[in-house]
Design a protein around this motif. Structure first.
Motif, PDB file in Angstrom:
ATOM      1  N   ILE A  66       0.847  -1.195   0.000  1.00 57.72           N
ATOM      2  CA  ILE A  66       0.000   0.000   0.000  1.00 57.72           C
ATOM      3  C   ILE A  66       0.881   1.243   0.000  1.00 57.72           C
ATOM      4  O   ILE A  66       1.785   1.358   0.824  1.00 57.72           O
ATOM      5  N   THR A  67       0.620   2.155  -0.921  1.00 58.65           N
ATOM      6  CA  THR A  67       1.354   3.415  -0.974  1.00 58.65           C
ATOM      7  C   THR A  67       0.356   4.563  -0.873  1.00 58.65           C
ATOM      8  O   THR A  67      -0.664   4.551  -1.544  1.00 58.65           O
ATOM      9  N   HIS A  68       0.696   5.544  -0.015  1.00 61.46           N
ATOM     10  CA  HIS A  68      -0.154   6.733   0.165  1.00 61.46           C
ATOM     11  C   HIS A  68       0.372   7.879  -0.668  1.00 61.46           C
ATOM     12  O   HIS A  68       1.579   8.074  -0.759  1.00 61.46           O
ATOM     13  N   PHE A  69      -0.538   8.675  -1.172  1.00 61.69           N
ATOM     14  CA  PHE A  69      -0.179   9.954  -1.774  1.00 61.69           C
ATOM     15  C   PHE A  69      -1.167  10.977  -1.247  1.00 61.69           C
ATOM     16  O   PHE A  69      -2.361  10.692  -1.154  1.00 61.69           O
ATOM     17  N   THR A  70      -0.675  12.159  -0.911  1.00 63.97           N
ATOM     18  CA  THR A  70      -1.562  13.191  -0.379  1.00 63.97           C
ATOM     19  C   THR A  70      -2.074  14.107  -1.483  1.00 63.97           C
ATOM     20  O   THR A  70      -2.832  15.032  -1.216  1.00 63.97           O
ATOM     21  N   ASN A  71      -1.659  13.840  -2.722  1.00 61.84           N
ATOM     22  CA  ASN A  71      -2.171  14.644  -3.835  1.00 61.84           C
ATOM     23  C   ASN A  71      -2.108  13.851  -5.130  1.00 61.84           C
ATOM     24  O   ASN A  71      -1.395  12.856  -5.244  1.00 61.84           O
ATOM     25  N   GLY A  72      -2.874  14.308  -6.105  1.00 61.29           N
ATOM     26  CA  GLY A  72      -2.987  13.613  -7.383  1.00 61.29           C
ATOM     27  C   GLY A  72      -1.715  13.633  -8.208  1.00 61.29           C
ATOM     28  O   GLY A  72      -1.427  12.672  -8.917  1.00 61.29           O
ATOM     29  N   ILE A  73      -0.945  14.707  -8.107  1.00 61.52           N
ATOM     30  CA  ILE A  73       0.278  14.823  -8.914  1.00 61.52           C
ATOM     31  C   ILE A  73       1.268  13.732  -8.536  1.00 61.52           C
ATOM     32  O   ILE A  73       1.843  13.062  -9.404  1.00 61.52           O
ATOM     33  N   ASP A  74       1.458  13.510  -7.231  1.00 65.82           N
ATOM     34  CA  ASP A  74       2.375  12.453  -6.788  1.00 65.82           C
ATOM     35  C   ASP A  74       1.894  11.084  -7.249  1.00 65.82           C
ATOM     36  O   ASP A  74       2.692  10.230  -7.636  1.00 65.82           O
ATOM     37  N   CYS A  75       0.590  10.870  -7.214  1.00 68.16           N
ATOM     38  CA  CYS A  75       0.017   9.607  -7.695  1.00 68.16           C
ATOM     39  C   CYS A  75       0.365   9.420  -9.175  1.00 68.16           C
ATOM     40  O   CYS A  75       0.880   8.371  -9.567  1.00 68.16           O
ATOM     41  N   LEU A  76       0.083  10.432  -9.979  1.00 73.46           N
ATOM     42  CA  LEU A  76       0.335  10.339 -11.427  1.00 73.46           C
ATOM     43  C   LEU A  76       1.819  10.121 -11.721  1.00 73.46           C
ATOM     44  O   LEU A  76       2.172   9.360 -12.620  1.00 73.46           O
TER      45      LEU A  76
END
Length: 144
Positions: A34-44
């Motif tokens: 499981i990996t967390h991202f606090t924003n969409g840019i980091d996810c992308l």
């Protein structure tokens, strides 16, 4: 047989409390990657890690969930994206599905059970796709 514990999950939510809860639900059913991202840019920026399932918050500060969803689907349409929202809004749910989300969940007291059911449905779908693809490949090869 594909197993949900082998899945790679992204949780994208700018609310750290919510993302921690979602992570705990996943861990409770045996999921560990499981990996967390606090924003969409980091996810992308990390889609090259090929997650199987992304839990995506609808209401974030940098890019909203729809913008992120559309980009994910352009980059890798095979990722199962589950939009999660604090508001029960039928238009938002319909739009999420229209833009390619696998499902739309409301953050409520039943969300952990819904996540568990959803993941077992994805396991079944992936199994069926594998079977039908294997059948398709053998049909194609039978022509040669």
């Amino acid at each position: 047989m594909e197993n949900q514990s082998e899945f790679k999950f992204f949780i994208v939510d700018d609310d750290v409390f919510c993302s921690s809860l979602h992570e705990q639900y996943l861990r409770n059913i045996g999921c560990t990657n499981i990996t967390h991202f606090t924003n969409g840019i980091d996810c992308l920026d990390n889609l090259h890690l090929n997650p199987d399932i992304i839990f995506l918050d609808h209401d974030m500060n940098d890019l909203n969930g729809f913008e992120v969803l559309k980009k994910i689907k352009r980059i890798n349409p095979g990722i199962y994206v589950v939009m999660i929202s604090g508001q029960e809004n039928i238009k938002t749910a319909v739009d999420a599905l229209k833009y390619g989300a696998f499902d739309y969940l409301i953050k409520d007291e039943n969300v952990s059970k819904k996540i568990e059911t959803l993941i077992s449905n994805i396991v079944k779908i992936k199994e069926e796709l594998k079977k039908s693809n294997a059948g398709f490949v053998s049909k194609i090869l039978s022509f040669f």
